[in-house]
Design a protein around this motif. Structure first.
Motif, PDB file in Angstrom:
ATOM      1  N   VAL A 506      36.030  50.214  43.126  1.00  0.00           N
ATOM      2  CA  VAL A 506      35.854  48.784  43.064  1.00  0.00           C
ATOM      3  C   VAL A 506      34.891  48.090  44.063  1.00  0.00           C
ATOM      4  O   VAL A 506      34.952  48.411  45.177  1.00  0.00           O
ATOM      5  N   GLU A 507      33.899  47.223  43.376  1.00  0.00           N
ATOM      6  CA  GLU A 507      33.013  46.775  44.390  1.00  0.00           C
ATOM      7  C   GLU A 507      33.197  45.349  44.745  1.00  0.00           C
ATOM      8  O   GLU A 507      33.212  44.383  43.924  1.00  0.00           O
ATOM      9  N   ASP A 508      33.781  45.153  45.683  1.00  0.00           N
ATOM     10  CA  ASP A 508      34.190  44.014  46.126  1.00  0.00           C
ATOM     11  C   ASP A 508      34.138  43.544  47.772  1.00  0.00           C
ATOM     12  O   ASP A 508      34.938  43.512  48.522  1.00  0.00           O
ATOM     13  N   GLN A 543      33.692  44.003  40.858  1.00  0.00           N
ATOM     14  CA  GLN A 543      33.365  44.993  39.689  1.00  0.00           C
ATOM     15  C   GLN A 543      33.623  46.473  39.599  1.00  0.00           C
ATOM     16  O   GLN A 543      33.878  47.092  40.758  1.00  0.00           O
ATOM     17  N   ALA A 544      34.209  46.660  38.641  1.00  0.00           N
ATOM     18  CA  ALA A 544      34.610  48.049  38.558  1.00  0.00           C
ATOM     19  C   ALA A 544      33.892  48.719  37.105  1.00  0.00           C
ATOM     20  O   ALA A 544      33.776  48.010  36.200  1.00  0.00           O
ATOM     21  N   HIS A 545      33.639  50.173  37.186  1.00  0.00           N
ATOM     22  CA  HIS A 545      33.051  50.565  35.905  1.00  0.00           C
ATOM     23  C   HIS A 545      33.770  51.995  35.731  1.00  0.00           C
ATOM     24  O   HIS A 545      34.141  52.760  36.506  1.00  0.00           O
ATOM     25  N   VAL A 559      44.693  48.581  40.032  1.00  0.00           N
ATOM     26  CA  VAL A 559      43.604  47.683  40.271  1.00  0.00           C
ATOM     27  C   VAL A 559      43.561  46.593  39.259  1.00  0.00           C
ATOM     28  O   VAL A 559      43.313  45.596  39.820  1.00  0.00           O
ATOM     29  N   LEU A 560      43.730  46.822  38.217  1.00  0.00           N
ATOM     30  CA  LEU A 560      43.837  45.443  37.504  1.00  0.00           C
ATOM     31  C   LEU A 560      45.038  44.566  37.499  1.00  0.00           C
ATOM     32  O   LEU A 560      44.499  43.465  37.532  1.00  0.00           O
TER      33      LEU A 560
END
Length: 615
Positions: A506-508, A543-545, A559-560
């Motif tokens: 996760v990009e946070d 953001q997560a991919h 994560v969600l």
């Protein structure tokens, strides 16, 4: 005449014209020149499905957009700074995408009353004031090209065709691009006709010299190289990256690669590229249809090769029965689906992400397979290697979901060191594995991966039954036993769920975000650009991919649930969102468009801003 040179940090240029005007070639050459300078690049080709749509009509417009910058970029750009319009149709089809103040270079020679009428112009837009607000540069591209080539021994038609090289020369001068590679390319492309080599080079230089000498263009622009990780780079499309990834998988596994394919847009270039690499043990077969293509690929896997088949959505539907057979046989097989707009033939040259449900569930019976998706053209190389690793380790079909946007788009790719690529070597069964030391049990499983042994046909003592009927545990004999069927179905499912995939990252940046935007596949660029823009404005967003769609990362549920809201943008009607809702009981917010075009960063920025402010 000395002209002003102005520094820019980024530029978006769109070449547009009739499908016979060579816009894809022009854009590709400009991109190659730009790559040599070390700019970061992202491209978006856009062309009709028809081989030759009616000349001068809106359905026949072909365009190529290139975004280049002196910093890391993620998308081909939302709107062009410059439009090169080769005819009225190109102008009309693309004008709505141009912000006021953008530049338009127009081929005035094509703005005849006949061509204007074809696209519904009642008056010439170059003369009626309708283009006030844009910087319009009228240039007689066709007539000047013909004039420049009048001494060459070529037809007038061939001379007119070279107008795209005149345009390329002009834009190359305007943006200070090198051109040696284009000269070399033209020498190769027209090697069989020396007169065309000379003519196209002359047209290119005429365009360059026109920019240098005319008073119409008083400013020349420069975009400095981007800061990138040191290494050797090349510009690469997604399809070529996939092909090279497959070649690398063959080399690193020590297996011959066998591609069975039936030509289909937009996947055909993988077949074309792989056919060039016979020296690396690659065999390519253009089969008579999609069913035959996957059949020969699966047969190659049975024979001890890395079997691969490439296709797009309609082809995956046809291949479904054989994918199920591969599930029952438990053999490695790569199925590459370069998604396009459907259903049926749909819009063959436009992009979409609507095959996810088919990849996850589109087979009869309980037939789970591994599914993963690259996020960008360069990432296709790594994704192909990862798909091969999963297929070979777990003895399973793997579906790799690319799409038309990734396949035809391009970006810089840093060439990896061969020694850094994963070791994919496999151990074939070479001797009996039964307790008696004499028998071979083809469904005796590895305790960690649940993979069965892979025995090459003809290995003495390892004869075993093959086919689609249910197999008995261990022996592989035909079995109709209810308990055995239940066991085998559950074991095959457990083998897929047991595939080791990395946790989702996760990009946070500051850890304060309450909204997570989750994507998969080619939405990575637009989502990333939108999130970057929001953070620059002081709004926190995470953001997560997803690369792995089956099985999904083990930490995804955690994560969600750690965010108040989850937004999932997709180029479909909410397929991943449906999976996330049902599997993790998270009320994900779906944002969906199915226009045959990728999302723009600005579009997603607006959607995400509203969610963040209301979180």
């Amino acid at each position: 005449m000395t002209k002003q040179v102005r520094q820019l940090d980024r530029v978006v240029i769109r070449f547009a014209g009739d499908s016979g005007d060579g816009m894809q070639l022009t854009g590709d050459r400009f991109t190659s020149e730009t790559a040599q300078l070390g700019n970061d690049i992202s491209t978006l080709p856009n062309f009709p499905a028809e081989i030759r749509a009616p000349a001068g009509t809106l359905p026949g417009v072909s365009s190529f957009q290139v975004h280049f910058a002196d910093f890391d970029i993620l998308t081909p750009g939302d709107a062009p700074n410059v439009l090169v319009a080769m005819n009225p149709a190109a102008l009309k089809a693309n004008l709505a995408d141009l912000p006021k103040g953008a530049s338009i270079i127009v081929n005035t020679d094509e703005f005849t009353s006949r061509n204007l009428t074809k696209v519904g112009y009642s008056a010439n837009p170059l003369e009626d004031g309708s283009l006030v607000g844009w910087n319009v540069a009228p240039v007689g591209l066709t007539s000047m090209t013909v004039k420049a080539l009048e001494s060459f021994d070529i037809s007038k038609k061939d001379a007119e065709r070279a107008k795209n090289m005149f345009a390329l020369g002009l834009l190359s001068w305007m943006y200070s691009r090198p051109y040696d590679s284009t000269i070399a390319f033209l020498e190769r492309k027209f090697a069989a006709r020396p007169e065309l080599v000379a003519a196209n080079i002359a047209a290119f230089k005429a365009g360059w010299n026109f920019g240098e000498t005319t008073e119409n263009f008083a400013v020349r622009y420069e975009v400095k190289p981007a800061r990138m990780v040191p290494g050797n780079y090349r510009n690469i499309t997604g399809n070529v990256a996939l092909a090279l990834g497959i070649v690398a998988a063959g080399v690193r596994s020590g297996l011959p690669v066998f591609l069975g394919a039936y030509p289909i847009t937009p996947a055909s270039d993988i077949l074309h590229e792989l056919s060039k690499h016979k020296k690396f043990g690659v065999t390519t077969v253009q089969a008579e249809d999609e069913i035959a293509a996957i059949g020969v690929a699966l047969g190659a896997s049975y024979g001890g090769a890395l079997g691969v088949t490439t296709t797009s959505g309609p082809g995956v539907a046809l291949k479904g029965e054989t994918i199920s057979l591969a599930v029952a046989l438990e053999l490695p097989l790569l199925i590459i689906d370069v998604q396009r707009a459907g259903p049926s033939t749909g819009m063959p040259t436009k992009t979409e992400q609507a095959d996810l449900n088919m990849a996850l569930f589109g087979r009869h019976g309980e037939a789970p397979v591994a599914v993963l998706a690259p996020r960008s053209p360069a990432d296709c190389f790594t994704a192909a290697l990862e798909a091969a690793h999963i297929a070979l380790t777990y003895r399973t079909p793997v579906i790799l979901l690319s799409d038309g946007y990734i396949a035809n788009g391009s970006e810089p790719w840093r060439l990896p060191e061969v020694a850094d690529l994963p070791d994919l070597r496999v151990r074939f069964a070479t001797e009996p594995n039964g307790e008696d030391g004499k028998s071979f049990l083809p469904y005796l499983r590895d305790p960690q991966t649940l993979a069965r042994p892979w025995a090459v046909p003809g290995t003495p003592g390892l004869e075993h039954r093959i086919g689609g009927l249910e197999k008995a545990d261990k022996t592989g004999d035909i079995s109709y036993d209810p308990a055995n069927h239940d066991f085998m179905v559950r074991t095959r499912a457990a083998r897929i769920e047991g595939i080791e995939v990395p946790d989702i990252e996760v990009e946070d940046p500051d850890g304060t975000a309450r909204v997570l935007v989750l994507g998969w596949g080619s939405t990575y660029g637009p989502i990333g650009a939108a999130a970057r823009a929001l953070r620059q404005r002081g709004l926190a967003i995470a953001q997560a991919h997803l690369r792995h769609l089956s099985p999904m990362p083990k930490n995804l549920g955690e994560v969600l649930k750690s965010y108040d809201k989850v937004v999932i943008p997709e180029m479909n009607l909410g397929q991943l969102a449906g999976v996330i809702r049902s599997r993790y009981l998270v009320d994900a917010i779906a944002y969906n468009q199915v226009r045959g075009l990728p999302f723009t960063a600005a579009e997603l920025e607006g959607v995400l801003e509203e969610v963040v402010k209301n979180a």
